[in-house]
Design a protein around this motif. Structure first.
Motif, PDB file in Angstrom:
ATOM      1  N   LYS A 147     -45.653  -1.935  33.270  1.00 31.17           N
ATOM      2  CA  LYS A 147     -44.560  -2.669  32.622  1.00 31.17           C
ATOM      3  C   LYS A 147     -44.996  -3.303  31.311  1.00 31.17           C
ATOM      4  O   LYS A 147     -44.209  -3.376  30.363  1.00 31.17           O
ATOM      5  CB  LYS A 147     -44.001  -3.726  33.572  1.00 31.17           C
ATOM      6  CG  LYS A 147     -43.238  -3.125  34.727  1.00 31.17           C
ATOM      7  CD  LYS A 147     -42.640  -4.209  35.600  1.00 31.17           C
ATOM      8  CE  LYS A 147     -41.824  -3.602  36.726  1.00 31.17           C
ATOM      9  NZ  LYS A 147     -41.155  -4.632  37.526  1.00 31.17           N
ATOM     10  N   GLU A 148     -46.228  -3.775  31.256  1.00 26.94           N
ATOM     11  CA  GLU A 148     -46.727  -4.372  30.007  1.00 26.94           C
ATOM     12  C   GLU A 148     -46.758  -3.340  28.888  1.00 26.94           C
ATOM     13  O   GLU A 148     -46.346  -3.620  27.767  1.00 26.94           O
ATOM     14  CB  GLU A 148     -48.121  -4.975  30.217  1.00 26.94           C
ATOM     15  CG  GLU A 148     -48.148  -6.186  31.125  1.00 26.94           C
ATOM     16  CD  GLU A 148     -47.513  -7.422  30.511  1.00 26.94           C
ATOM     17  OE1 GLU A 148     -47.462  -7.539  29.269  1.00 26.94           O
ATOM     18  OE2 GLU A 148     -47.041  -8.277  31.294  1.00 26.94           O
ATOM     19  N   ALA A 149     -47.252  -2.149  29.191  1.00 28.99           N
ATOM     20  CA  ALA A 149     -47.309  -1.084  28.183  1.00 28.99           C
ATOM     21  C   ALA A 149     -45.904  -0.697  27.730  1.00 28.99           C
ATOM     22  O   ALA A 149     -45.650  -0.499  26.532  1.00 28.99           O
ATOM     23  CB  ALA A 149     -48.045   0.138  28.737  1.00 28.99           C
ATOM     24  N   MET A 150     -44.986  -0.608  28.686  1.00 26.43           N
ATOM     25  CA  MET A 150     -43.602  -0.263  28.332  1.00 26.43           C
ATOM     26  C   MET A 150     -42.977  -1.357  27.475  1.00 26.43           C
ATOM     27  O   MET A 150     -42.264  -1.075  26.509  1.00 26.43           O
ATOM     28  CB  MET A 150     -42.775  -0.039  29.597  1.00 26.43           C
ATOM     29  CG  MET A 150     -43.180   1.217  30.359  1.00 26.43           C
ATOM     30  SD  MET A 150     -42.240   1.438  31.877  1.00 26.43           S
ATOM     31  CE  MET A 150     -40.644   1.889  31.204  1.00 26.43           C
ATOM     32  N   ALA A 151     -43.248  -2.608  27.817  1.00 28.86           N
ATOM     33  CA  ALA A 151     -42.694  -3.736  27.054  1.00 28.86           C
ATOM     34  C   ALA A 151     -43.246  -3.745  25.630  1.00 28.86           C
ATOM     35  O   ALA A 151     -42.506  -4.018  24.677  1.00 28.86           O
ATOM     36  CB  ALA A 151     -42.994  -5.049  27.755  1.00 28.86           C
ATOM     37  N   ASP A 152     -44.539  -3.442  25.473  1.00 26.06           N
ATOM     38  CA  ASP A 152     -45.123  -3.384  24.128  1.00 26.06           C
ATOM     39  C   ASP A 152     -44.427  -2.323  23.286  1.00 26.06           C
ATOM     40  O   ASP A 152     -44.106  -2.543  22.127  1.00 26.06           O
ATOM     41  CB  ASP A 152     -46.621  -3.074  24.203  1.00 26.06           C
ATOM     42  CG  ASP A 152     -47.442  -4.250  24.719  1.00 26.06           C
ATOM     43  OD1 ASP A 152     -46.922  -5.385  24.757  1.00 26.06           O
ATOM     44  OD2 ASP A 152     -48.609  -4.018  25.104  1.00 26.06           O
ATOM     45  N   ARG A 153     -44.193  -1.169  23.885  1.00 24.28           N
ATOM     46  CA  ARG A 153     -43.530  -0.085  23.149  1.00 24.28           C
ATOM     47  C   ARG A 153     -42.068  -0.430  22.849  1.00 24.28           C
ATOM     48  O   ARG A 153     -41.562  -0.138  21.778  1.00 24.28           O
ATOM     49  CB  ARG A 153     -43.652   1.219  23.908  1.00 24.28           C
ATOM     50  CG  ARG A 153     -45.110   1.680  23.962  1.00 24.28           C
ATOM     51  CD  ARG A 153     -45.232   3.115  24.357  1.00 24.28           C
ATOM     52  NE  ARG A 153     -46.604   3.558  24.416  1.00 24.28           N
ATOM     53  CZ  ARG A 153     -47.302   4.001  23.365  1.00 24.28           C
ATOM     54  NH1 ARG A 153     -46.755   4.049  22.180  1.00 24.28           N
ATOM     55  NH2 ARG A 153     -48.547   4.419  23.519  1.00 24.28           N
ATOM     56  N   LEU A 154     -41.400  -1.067  23.804  1.00 21.89           N
ATOM     57  CA  LEU A 154     -40.010  -1.478  23.574  1.00 21.89           C
ATOM     58  C   LEU A 154     -39.945  -2.531  22.471  1.00 21.89           C
ATOM     59  O   LEU A 154     -39.031  -2.511  21.642  1.00 21.89           O
ATOM     60  CB  LEU A 154     -39.397  -2.014  24.879  1.00 21.89           C
ATOM     61  CG  LEU A 154     -37.932  -2.382  24.817  1.00 21.89           C
ATOM     62  CD1 LEU A 154     -37.068  -1.179  24.425  1.00 21.89           C
ATOM     63  CD2 LEU A 154     -37.477  -2.945  26.171  1.00 21.89           C
ATOM     64  N   SER A 155     -40.924  -3.399  22.436  1.00 21.35           N
ATOM     65  CA  SER A 155     -40.992  -4.394  21.364  1.00 21.35           C
ATOM     66  C   SER A 155     -41.166  -3.715  20.006  1.00 21.35           C
ATOM     67  O   SER A 155     -40.509  -4.088  19.021  1.00 21.35           O
ATOM     68  CB  SER A 155     -42.153  -5.356  21.638  1.00 21.35           C
ATOM     69  OG  SER A 155     -42.216  -6.339  20.642  1.00 21.35           O
ATOM     70  N   ARG A 156     -42.027  -2.705  19.945  1.00 22.02           N
ATOM     71  CA  ARG A 156     -42.204  -1.956  18.699  1.00 22.02           C
ATOM     72  C   ARG A 156     -40.908  -1.273  18.283  1.00 22.02           C
ATOM     73  O   ARG A 156     -40.557  -1.244  17.104  1.00 22.02           O
ATOM     74  CB  ARG A 156     -43.333  -0.935  18.845  1.00 22.02           C
ATOM     75  CG  ARG A 156     -44.682  -1.552  18.613  1.00 22.02           C
ATOM     76  CD  ARG A 156     -45.786  -0.498  18.595  1.00 22.02           C
ATOM     77  NE  ARG A 156     -46.772  -1.000  19.537  1.00 22.02           N
ATOM     78  CZ  ARG A 156     -47.245  -0.365  20.584  1.00 22.02           C
ATOM     79  NH1 ARG A 156     -46.913   0.862  20.835  1.00 22.02           N
ATOM     80  NH2 ARG A 156     -48.097  -0.926  21.393  1.00 22.02           N
ATOM     81  N   ILE A 157     -40.207  -0.724  19.266  1.00 22.56           N
ATOM     82  CA  ILE A 157     -38.925  -0.072  18.957  1.00 22.56           C
ATOM     83  C   ILE A 157     -37.955  -1.075  18.358  1.00 22.56           C
ATOM     84  O   ILE A 157     -37.293  -0.782  17.362  1.00 22.56           O
ATOM     85  CB  ILE A 157     -38.338   0.600  20.220  1.00 22.56           C
ATOM     86  CG1 ILE A 157     -39.148   1.845  20.573  1.00 22.56           C
ATOM     87  CG2 ILE A 157     -36.861   0.955  20.012  1.00 22.56           C
ATOM     88  CD1 ILE A 157     -38.789   2.461  21.921  1.00 22.56           C
ATOM     89  N   THR A 158     -37.853  -2.250  18.947  1.00 25.44           N
ATOM     90  CA  THR A 158     -36.901  -3.241  18.428  1.00 25.44           C
ATOM     91  C   THR A 158     -37.288  -3.671  17.016  1.00 25.44           C
ATOM     92  O   THR A 158     -36.416  -3.863  16.168  1.00 25.44           O
ATOM     93  CB  THR A 158     -36.775  -4.469  19.354  1.00 25.44           C
ATOM     94  OG1 THR A 158     -38.034  -5.094  19.512  1.00 25.44           O
ATOM     95  CG2 THR A 158     -36.214  -4.081  20.700  1.00 25.44           C
ATOM     96  N   ARG A 159     -38.592  -3.809  16.758  1.00 18.43           N
ATOM     97  CA  ARG A 159     -39.020  -4.171  15.395  1.00 18.43           C
ATOM     98  C   ARG A 159     -38.687  -3.049  14.410  1.00 18.43           C
ATOM     99  O   ARG A 159     -38.204  -3.306  13.306  1.00 18.43           O
ATOM    100  CB  ARG A 159     -40.515  -4.482  15.371  1.00 18.43           C
ATOM    101  CG  ARG A 159     -40.857  -5.850  15.928  1.00 18.43           C
ATOM    102  CD  ARG A 159     -42.280  -6.278  15.586  1.00 18.43           C
ATOM    103  NE  ARG A 159     -43.295  -5.327  15.992  1.00 18.43           N
ATOM    104  CZ  ARG A 159     -43.880  -5.296  17.192  1.00 18.43           C
ATOM    105  NH1 ARG A 159     -43.529  -6.172  18.104  1.00 18.43           N
ATOM    106  NH2 ARG A 159     -44.808  -4.393  17.461  1.00 18.43           N
ATOM    107  N   LEU A 160     -38.950  -1.802  14.813  1.00 21.26           N
ATOM    108  CA  LEU A 160     -38.636  -0.669  13.939  1.00 21.26           C
ATOM    109  C   LEU A 160     -37.143  -0.570  13.672  1.00 21.26           C
ATOM    110  O   LEU A 160     -36.716  -0.336  12.531  1.00 21.26           O
ATOM    111  CB  LEU A 160     -39.142   0.641  14.559  1.00 21.26           C
ATOM    112  CG  LEU A 160     -40.657   0.850  14.544  1.00 21.26           C
ATOM    113  CD1 LEU A 160     -41.048   1.976  15.498  1.00 21.26           C
ATOM    114  CD2 LEU A 160     -41.136   1.151  13.130  1.00 21.26           C
ATOM    115  N   LEU A 161     -36.353  -0.740  14.717  1.00 21.30           N
ATOM    116  CA  LEU A 161     -34.903  -0.679  14.542  1.00 21.30           C
ATOM    117  C   LEU A 161     -34.418  -1.790  13.616  1.00 21.30           C
ATOM    118  O   LEU A 161     -33.581  -1.571  12.740  1.00 21.30           O
ATOM    119  CB  LEU A 161     -34.192  -0.769  15.894  1.00 21.30           C
ATOM    120  CG  LEU A 161     -34.382   0.416  16.842  1.00 21.30           C
ATOM    121  CD1 LEU A 161     -33.782   0.105  18.201  1.00 21.30           C
ATOM    122  CD2 LEU A 161     -33.778   1.680  16.257  1.00 21.30           C
TER     123      LEU A 161
END
Length: 130
Positions: A79-93
């Motif tokens: 879940k931590e790895a997924m959350a990090d990637r989701l955070s990157r997605i939100t920043r990119l978006l």
């Protein structure tokens, strides 16, 4: 007093027969199965695909999404790895000008997946205003 309670799923459920005093708030987490996780990740992919992203950002977002999909396919996703990637997605978006605001498909997809991630997803929820 007797409680006959069926299946309940919520962040916090209080079944109280008499007085209840809560100090320092309450929190909870609904634990969902793999099927739901795959649906949430697919919803995110569809929302991103539906967003008009600049060509410079699109490959980065898709790379992060693919990594989330791969993690979600594991028997016990990190879940931590997924959350990090989701955070990157939100920043990119956000940097691309994509609106992650209430009522949009992106908001619903990001917030639903972040909610599934539980504690690991809280920073994402905070970043989008929840």
């Amino acid at each position: 007093m007797v409680f006959n309670i069926g299946n309940q799923q919520a962040g916090v459920v209080n079944n109280v027969g008499h007085d209840q005093h809560v100090h320092d708030g309450q929190s909870g987490q609904v634990v969902a199965g793999q099927v739901e996780l795959h649906g949430l990740v697919e919803d995110l992919r569809q929302a991103v695909d539906g967003a008009r992203l600049p060509s410079a950002v699109r490959p980065e977002v898709r790379t992060e999404l693919t990594a989330i999909e791969q993690e979600a396919a594991r028997p016990e996703p990190d879940k931590e790895a997924m959350a990090d990637r989701l955070s990157r997605i939100t920043r990119l978006l956000g940097s691309a000008g994509a609106a992650i605001t209430a009522g949009t498909g992106l908001f619903g997809a990001v917030s639903a997946l972040a909610g599934w991630l539980g504690t690991a997803g809280r920073p994402v929820l905070h970043a989008i205003g929840l």
